[in-house]
Design an enzyme around this catalytic site. Structure first.
Site, PDB file in Angstrom:
ATOM      1  N   LYS A  18       0.844  -1.197   0.000  1.00  0.00           N
ATOM      2  CA  LYS A  18       0.000   0.000   0.000  1.00  0.00           C
ATOM      3  C   LYS A  18       0.880   1.248   0.000  1.00  0.00           C
ATOM      4  O   LYS A  18       2.038   1.231   0.421  1.00  0.00           O
ATOM      5  CB  LYS A  18      -0.967   0.016   1.183  1.00  0.00           C
ATOM      6  CG  LYS A  18      -0.345   0.177   2.560  1.00  0.00           C
ATOM      7  CD  LYS A  18      -0.181   1.630   2.996  1.00  0.00           C
ATOM      8  CE  LYS A  18       0.501   1.743   4.342  1.00  0.00           C
ATOM      9  NZ  LYS A  18       1.064   3.081   4.602  1.00  0.00           N
ATOM     10  N   VAL A 122      11.228  -4.138   2.477  1.00  0.00           N
ATOM     11  CA  VAL A 122      11.180  -4.366   3.923  1.00  0.00           C
ATOM     12  C   VAL A 122      11.453  -3.054   4.652  1.00  0.00           C
ATOM     13  O   VAL A 122      12.393  -2.329   4.319  1.00  0.00           O
ATOM     14  CB  VAL A 122      12.215  -5.431   4.336  1.00  0.00           C
ATOM     15  CG1 VAL A 122      12.213  -5.624   5.845  1.00  0.00           C
ATOM     16  CG2 VAL A 122      11.929  -6.752   3.616  1.00  0.00           C
ATOM     17  N   ALA A 127       3.906  -0.987   4.018  1.00  0.00           N
ATOM     18  CA  ALA A 127       3.051  -1.926   4.759  1.00  0.00           C
ATOM     19  C   ALA A 127       3.283  -3.376   4.358  1.00  0.00           C
ATOM     20  O   ALA A 127       2.341  -4.178   4.356  1.00  0.00           O
ATOM     21  CB  ALA A 127       1.575  -1.556   4.595  1.00  0.00           C
ATOM     22  N   ASP A 163      -2.524  -0.782   9.778  1.00  0.00           N
ATOM     23  CA  ASP A 163      -2.635  -0.948   8.331  1.00  0.00           C
ATOM     24  C   ASP A 163      -3.248  -2.276   7.920  1.00  0.00           C
ATOM     25  O   ASP A 163      -3.648  -2.449   6.764  1.00  0.00           O
ATOM     26  CB  ASP A 163      -1.252  -0.841   7.671  1.00  0.00           C
ATOM     27  CG  ASP A 163      -0.679   0.565   7.718  1.00  0.00           C
ATOM     28  OD1 ASP A 163      -1.457   1.521   7.920  1.00  0.00           O
ATOM     29  OD2 ASP A 163       0.544   0.703   7.543  1.00  0.00           O
TER      30      ASP A 163
END
Length: 319
Positions: A18, A122, A127, A163
């Protein structure tokens, strides 16, 4: 306790990252979390979580055989991916098992293998961990025969992180509160992005702590971003991109200022730190321009990825 009807022995979930075309921090709540107003979109960068069940010889494969299961987690994401109980995939599995009445025991004869293929950066503000947790909730609910409703899964998701509920659904949404309360919004067409990753990582708590120390709540609203997204207009969206966490991320990683300027100089309609960073997002006029921008800045970043939004939600397949 899961029901005893037949369940698949292997589930694969592909789950997208996202981005936040808009993120405003309104202040710190009484519970210590930050009050947010943000626009979420999924993008076509995905992790894949494969979940399979194995049983000792002569035993039923399904977790209802004794109500005990062992979970074994592996990934290809390198040293930056948290291990053991610190990984959100493992935490999601533990939370779901408790909810449906399974006991997780290392020596259980029924083993659930969780294999994660990482493609989302990462600790990059996209997210990735939350997406992986959403994939685990969706896939294990099916694999373990949990039969939980989407509403029940969303409640579990909110316990895992702000999230995660959005990552269960995907698309485009406006989020408020800590970011877990979302409402879908209209988006026409597609937007093309160049996602530029850094060699270093930024921990989300550290970025929020830097915001506490160096920033003040703003009054900017998401109206311009929502209007541009609804119209499918990248020329309008570019200058409307906004992230209140960007100055905090730049305090911790000062080179982000120059990197963002380089993306604008390369032809981006707008450039912004993704979430808590340090990934930078550059909006392009179209796919061809995204490739041109990527070529102009390729040597400046750890990786340069071309993607689009919105990308829908998780995709689950069995077998």
């Amino acid at each position: 306790m899961p029901q005893s009807q037949p369940s698949p022995t292997r589930i694969q979930v592909r789950v997208p990252a996202k981005i936040n075309p808009f993120l405003a921090v309104r202040g710190v709540r009484e519970d210590g979390y930050h009050e947010l107003s943000t626009v979420f979109q999924t993008v076509a960068l995905s992790d894949t979580l494969t979940m399979s069940v194995m049983a000792a010889e002569g035993r039923m494969y399904h977790p209802t055989s004794g109500g005990r299961v062992a979970v074994h987690f592996s990934h290809d994401g390198g040293a930056g991916v948290p291990a053991g109980d610190d990984n959100l995939v493992v935490r999601a599995a533990t939370l779901l098992a408790d909810r449906i009445g399974l006991r997780l025991q290392a020596d259980a004869p029924i083993r659930t293998l969780l294999a994660l293929e990482k493609r989302i950066p990462v600790a990059g503000g996209m997210a990735g961990g939350s997406a992986d947790a959403a994939a685990a909730l969706l896939g294990l609910n099916e694999l373990w025969g949990g039969d939980l409703s989407r509403r029940a899964l969303l409640e579990l998701a909110a316990d895992l992180g702000a999230d995660v509920p959005f990552c269960l659904v995907g698309g485009t949404a406006l989020a408020t509160g800590t970011g877990s309360a979302t409402a879908g919004v209209l988006c026409r067409g597609s937007f093309h992005w160049v996602a530029c990753t850094a060699d270093e990582e930024l921990a989300t708590p550290a970025v929020y702590a830097a915001w506490d120390d160096h920033c003040e709540p703003g009054e900017q609203t998401a109206d311009d971003v929502l209007a541009a997204v609804a119209a499918g207009d990248p020329e309008r969206l570019g200058p409307a991109l906004h992230n209140d966490l960007q100055p905090a991320a730049e305090v911790l990683m000062p080179r982000l200022r120059a990197d963002r300027r380089a993306l604008l100089d390369a032809g981006a309609l707008g450039a912004v730190v993704s979430g808590s960073g340090p990934t930078l997002l550059a909006l392009a006029a179209d796919q061809a321009e995204a490739h041109r921008i990527a070529g102009r800045v390729a040597g400046r970043f750890a990786d340069v990825l071309i993607t689009r939004s919105p990308a829908g939600g998780p995709v689950l397949s069995a077998g």
